[in-house]
Design a protein around this motif. Structure first.
Motif, PDB file in Angstrom:
ATOM      1  N   LEU A 114     -36.827  83.823  24.400  1.00 58.78           N
ATOM      2  CA  LEU A 114     -37.152  84.719  23.293  1.00 58.78           C
ATOM      3  C   LEU A 114     -35.896  85.114  22.521  1.00 58.78           C
ATOM      4  CD1 LEU A 114     -39.770  87.103  24.979  1.00 58.78           C
ATOM      5  CD2 LEU A 114     -40.204  85.528  23.089  1.00 58.78           C
ATOM      6  N   TYR A 115     -34.823  85.375  23.270  1.00 60.37           N
ATOM      7  CA  TYR A 115     -33.564  85.786  22.635  1.00 60.37           C
ATOM      8  C   TYR A 115     -33.007  84.663  21.753  1.00 60.37           C
ATOM      9  CZ  TYR A 115     -29.144  88.345  22.221  1.00 60.37           C
ATOM     10  OH  TYR A 115     -28.055  89.040  21.750  1.00 60.37           O
ATOM     11  N   SER A 116     -33.129  83.431  22.247  1.00 60.85           N
ATOM     12  CA  SER A 116     -32.651  82.284  21.477  1.00 60.85           C
ATOM     13  C   SER A 116     -33.461  82.096  20.199  1.00 60.85           C
ATOM     14  CB  SER A 116     -32.719  81.010  22.334  1.00 60.85           C
ATOM     15  OG  SER A 116     -31.836  81.112  23.436  1.00 60.85           O
ATOM     16  N   ARG A 117     -34.734  82.419  20.228  1.00 56.87           N
ATOM     17  CA  ARG A 117     -35.575  82.303  19.031  1.00 56.87           C
ATOM     18  C   ARG A 117     -35.296  83.439  18.041  1.00 56.87           C
ATOM     19  NH1 ARG A 117     -40.397  79.208  19.072  1.00 56.87           N
ATOM     20  NH2 ARG A 117     -40.619  77.922  20.947  1.00 56.87           N
ATOM     21  N   LEU A 118     -35.119  84.655  18.563  1.00 61.71           N
ATOM     22  CA  LEU A 118     -34.918  85.803  17.689  1.00 61.71           C
ATOM     23  C   LEU A 118     -33.506  85.840  17.104  1.00 61.71           C
ATOM     24  CD1 LEU A 118     -36.752  88.574  19.761  1.00 61.71           C
ATOM     25  CD2 LEU A 118     -37.482  87.616  17.578  1.00 61.71           C
ATOM     26  N   VAL A 119     -32.520  85.408  17.903  1.00 65.22           N
ATOM     27  CA  VAL A 119     -31.122  85.403  17.434  1.00 65.22           C
ATOM     28  C   VAL A 119     -30.578  83.990  17.600  1.00 65.22           C
ATOM     29  CG1 VAL A 119     -28.923  86.636  17.498  1.00 65.22           C
ATOM     30  CG2 VAL A 119     -30.976  87.744  18.389  1.00 65.22           C
ATOM     31  N   PRO A 120     -30.994  83.058  16.757  1.00 64.22           N
ATOM     32  CA  PRO A 120     -30.587  81.657  16.926  1.00 64.22           C
ATOM     33  C   PRO A 120     -29.105  81.452  16.626  1.00 64.22           C
ATOM     34  CG  PRO A 120     -31.744  81.940  14.855  1.00 64.22           C
ATOM     35  CD  PRO A 120     -31.846  83.254  15.575  1.00 64.22           C
ATOM     36  N   SER A 121     -28.548  80.419  17.187  1.00 61.92           N
ATOM     37  CA  SER A 121     -27.156  80.047  16.934  1.00 61.92           C
ATOM     38  C   SER A 121     -27.111  79.148  15.706  1.00 61.92           C
ATOM     39  CB  SER A 121     -26.579  79.323  18.148  1.00 61.92           C
ATOM     40  OG  SER A 121     -25.266  78.878  17.884  1.00 61.92           O
ATOM     41  N   VAL A 122     -26.366  79.571  14.692  1.00 64.39           N
ATOM     42  CA  VAL A 122     -26.217  78.796  13.460  1.00 64.39           C
ATOM     43  C   VAL A 122     -24.771  78.339  13.372  1.00 64.39           C
ATOM     44  CG1 VAL A 122     -26.420  78.813  10.951  1.00 64.39           C
ATOM     45  CG2 VAL A 122     -28.021  80.149  12.347  1.00 64.39           C
ATOM     46  N   ASN A 123     -24.581  77.014  13.430  1.00 64.10           N
ATOM     47  CA  ASN A 123     -23.228  76.428  13.431  1.00 64.10           C
ATOM     48  C   ASN A 123     -22.368  77.022  14.558  1.00 64.10           C
ATOM     49  OD1 ASN A 123     -23.800  74.850  11.142  1.00 64.10           O
ATOM     50  ND2 ASN A 123     -23.246  76.553   9.777  1.00 64.10           N
ATOM     51  N   GLY A 124     -23.029  77.239  15.705  1.00 69.03           N
ATOM     52  CA  GLY A 124     -22.323  77.739  16.862  1.00 69.03           C
ATOM     53  C   GLY A 124     -22.064  79.234  16.875  1.00 69.03           C
TER      54      GLY A 124
END
Length: 640
Positions: free
Chosen positions: A474-484
């Motif tokens: 859920l955390y990865s979906r809500l706060v995705p990594s953009v360009n690391g």
């Protein structure tokens, strides 16, 4: 012999050595040079002082008033432009410089002009271009044309109605300085204008003829130029003198005025510049433009041309009456009631949205009277509130000449297609066109439906994802990594603070904090936010959602309400601006969590999306009634 040299002083000479300096020039001394310079300065200061007094008077009425003079520049600076900046700073006027490349097309320049035309803070617009086309010149809004170069302002001057327009500051400056220098009337004097552009020629000829002078025009290429120069008592030179034209063609004692100076150094000409005088007159025109604009904002009886009613007996049906009256174009109506062109957004021929910038423009105006038409005995066919409201406004505006608006809610399609019918009034007191008003209008209720159902979908989607995914997923979906790089959005930072987490680095949260952040733990039994639609469908009053296999057992009972019963509708009716509307959306409670705490739309992170969907619905809609008084359809006030 006195010489009045107007424009840029390209090289310095001693006070007693002002002269023609061309290769073939005779030496002409300029007598009284110091007094000429003093006179020049006195005229300029007098004009600036009058402008200063005018601006102070306007600022007393509105302390926030600060006019803007816009300059579209593709050419180099000259004395007049530099003087304009200096005087503007002294008067507290902002100069907005819009630089465009010299190779810019007419379309590109006109596009910049249109932007400045639509800005109500810009009260003057100057074109500092080498040779603008007539299309570019006439793209300037006449009431902002402080240089008096548009066909409208030139025409007003020729017709003798220049008090409603603007006169070229260069032409006015030339005439004023000649009169001051001559210290006598121009009656009967012969004035030759050489090498000037068309607009300056026209302005000068008109002003000189009104002074009783005989004005002639000539180009530098004219075969009769020598004879014309020799016969003239006053010569106005509008552009650089070609080297091949001998200076001795002008007889001694002739008053010579240079209307152009930035190029005169190439001909070896030097002298006193008219630029400061013209710049002062330009700012005087700006002060007058600002005053006219302020006067236009003050309360006055509308210049309405009301439609005429033609009552029939027996009275026809409402739809026949509506179709029997031909409404005027809504942009014409908007102009008659004092709305500016950039304050409305046309929706076809009979509807327009009114931009909220109008509130800023009229914030200093006193409020009008507010009359509420209400009813407390609802009946299946309606009590007649709309009909009474519209009839009252038609009586006040069309028959008593009192400015008034009918402020109504937009009809819902539920009652429209039910027993009650539409809400456009009735008989000879109704909104026209009836069909446009009763059906869709500008789509505001559809925007409410979309926003409401987007929030409903977000609630069910959140329940599904929380029931099927780990905290980490859920955390990865809500706060995705953009360009690391991971980064919280502002709305997520606000949620962290609400749950007592004072951190802004996504990588610094503990496992327990991540769980608290990603899980709303909505209790499905407490969900109060329902889906909506704007037509009657009784079989949607109680439904089951989530029955597909992909919803993984998240089925629950739900229902559809009528769109105008949505809380979003209530907020739309009460809000003041976009920022306030977004804040109110965030505070909407949609359910409770399993600990009994309220869950809001802001917790779901959806308030920005809701505001975007509603950005046009917040603007009121302008229509008209059978007799013309404007009807201001204010949002969708279904709760009133």
């Amino acid at each position: 012999m006195r010489w009045l040299l107007l424009r840029h002083l390209s090289r310095s000479l001693s006070p007693g050595d002002w002269r023609w300096a061309g290769p073939a020039a005779r030496h002409f001394s300029v007598t009284g040079c110091r007094s000429t310079k003093e006179l020049h300065g006195a005229v300029t200061r007098n004009i600036i002082q009058r402008s200063k007094d005018a601006f102070r008077s306007l600022q007393k009425e509105n302390t926030a008033f600060k006019p803007i003079l816009a300059v579209i520049q593709a050419d180099t600076d000259d004395v007049m432009l530099q003087s304009t900046r200096n005087f503007a700073e002294e008067l507290g006027v902002d100069v907005r410089l819009v630089r465009v490349p010299k190779e810019s097309s007419d379309e590109e320049i006109i596009d910049e002009i249109r932007k400045l035309n639509e800005d109500p803070k810009v009260r003057g617009l100057v074109l500092h271009l080498a040779e603008p086309s007539i299309q570019v010149v006439n793209a300037v809004q006449p009431d902002k044309d402080v240089d008096g170069v548009t066909d409208v302002n030139l025409g007003k001057m020729v017709r003798g109605s220049a008090q409603d327009g603007f006169i070229s500051p260069t032409a006015s400056g030339i005439v004023e300085l000649i009169e001051q220098m001559a210290k006598k009337s121009l009656e009967g004097k012969t004035v030759l204008i050489v090498g000037a552009d068309v607009s300056l020629e026209a302005s000068l000829q008109c002003l000189l003829q009104k002074k009783g002078a005989v004005s002639l025009v000539s180009s530098w290429q004219s075969q009769q130029l020598q004879n014309k120069l020799g016969a003239a008592e006053i010569v106005v030179i509008g552009s650089a003198k070609p080297q091949k034209i001998p200076s001795d063609w002008i007889k001694p004692g002739t008053t010579v005025v240079f209307a152009d100076g930035s190029e005169l150094s190439s001909a070896g000409l030097t002298g006193q510049a008219v630029g400061p005088v013209a710049a002062a007159l330009r700012l005087k025109n700006l002060a007058e433009s600002s005053k006219r604009w302020f006067d236009a904002q003050k309360y006055k009886v509308w210049n309405l041309h009301c439609l005429k009613l033609h009552p029939l007996s027996p009275v026809p049906s409402d739809i026949e009456i509506s179709r029997g009256q031909h409404p005027k174009s809504i942009d014409v109506l908007a102009k008659e009631i004092g709305l500016l062109t950039d304050e409305i957004e046309m929706y076809g021929y009979t509807k327009a949205k009114v931009r909220l910038s109008l509130l800023e423009r009229l914030k200093e105006q006193p409020n009008g009277k507010y009359v509420l038409v209400a009813g407390i005995t609802p009946t299946p066919l309606g009590e007649g509130k709309s009909t009474v409201t519209i009839g009252l406004v038609q009586a006040l505006t069309a028959h008593k000449n009192i400015n008034s608006f009918a402020c109504l809610r937009q009809p819902s399609q539920g009652p429209t297609f039910g027993v009650k019918g539409g809400a456009a009034g009735g008989g000879y007191a109704q909104v026209i066109p009836m069909e446009e008003f009763n059906l869709h209008l500008t789509g505001d209720i559809h925007a409410i439906t979309a926003a409401n159902n987007l929030l409903a979908a977000a609630i069910d989607a959140r329940i599904l994802h929380e029931s099927t995914q780990s905290d980490k997923a859920l955390y990865s979906r809500l706060v995705p990594s953009v360009n690391g790089v991971r980064k919280f959005s502002p709305i997520q930072i606000a949620r962290l603070k609400r749950i007592g987490i004072e951190k802004t680095d996504p990588g610094s949260l503990t496992t327990e904090e991540i769980s608290r952040f990603v899980r709303l733990d909505i209790d499905p039994a407490t969900i109060t936010w329902q889906r909506v639609m704007d037509t009657n469908d009784r079989f949607l009053r109680k439904i089951t959602v989530g029955q597909a296999s992909t919803e993984k057992g998240c089925a629950r009972q739900a229902q559809f309400d009528i769109a105008v019963a949505s809380e979003i509708m209530a907020i739309l009716a009460l809000t003041n601006n976009l920022h306030d509307m977004k804040a109110r959306f965030g505070r909407m409670v949609v359910a409770s969590d399993k600990r009994g705490q309220p869950v809001t739309a802001e917790d779901l992170g959806i308030t920005g999306a809701l505001a975007v969907l509603m950005k046009d619905a917040i603007k009121p809609t302008l229509m008209q009634t059978l007799e013309e008084p404007a009807i201001f359809h204010l949002k969708d006030q279904a709760i009133f």
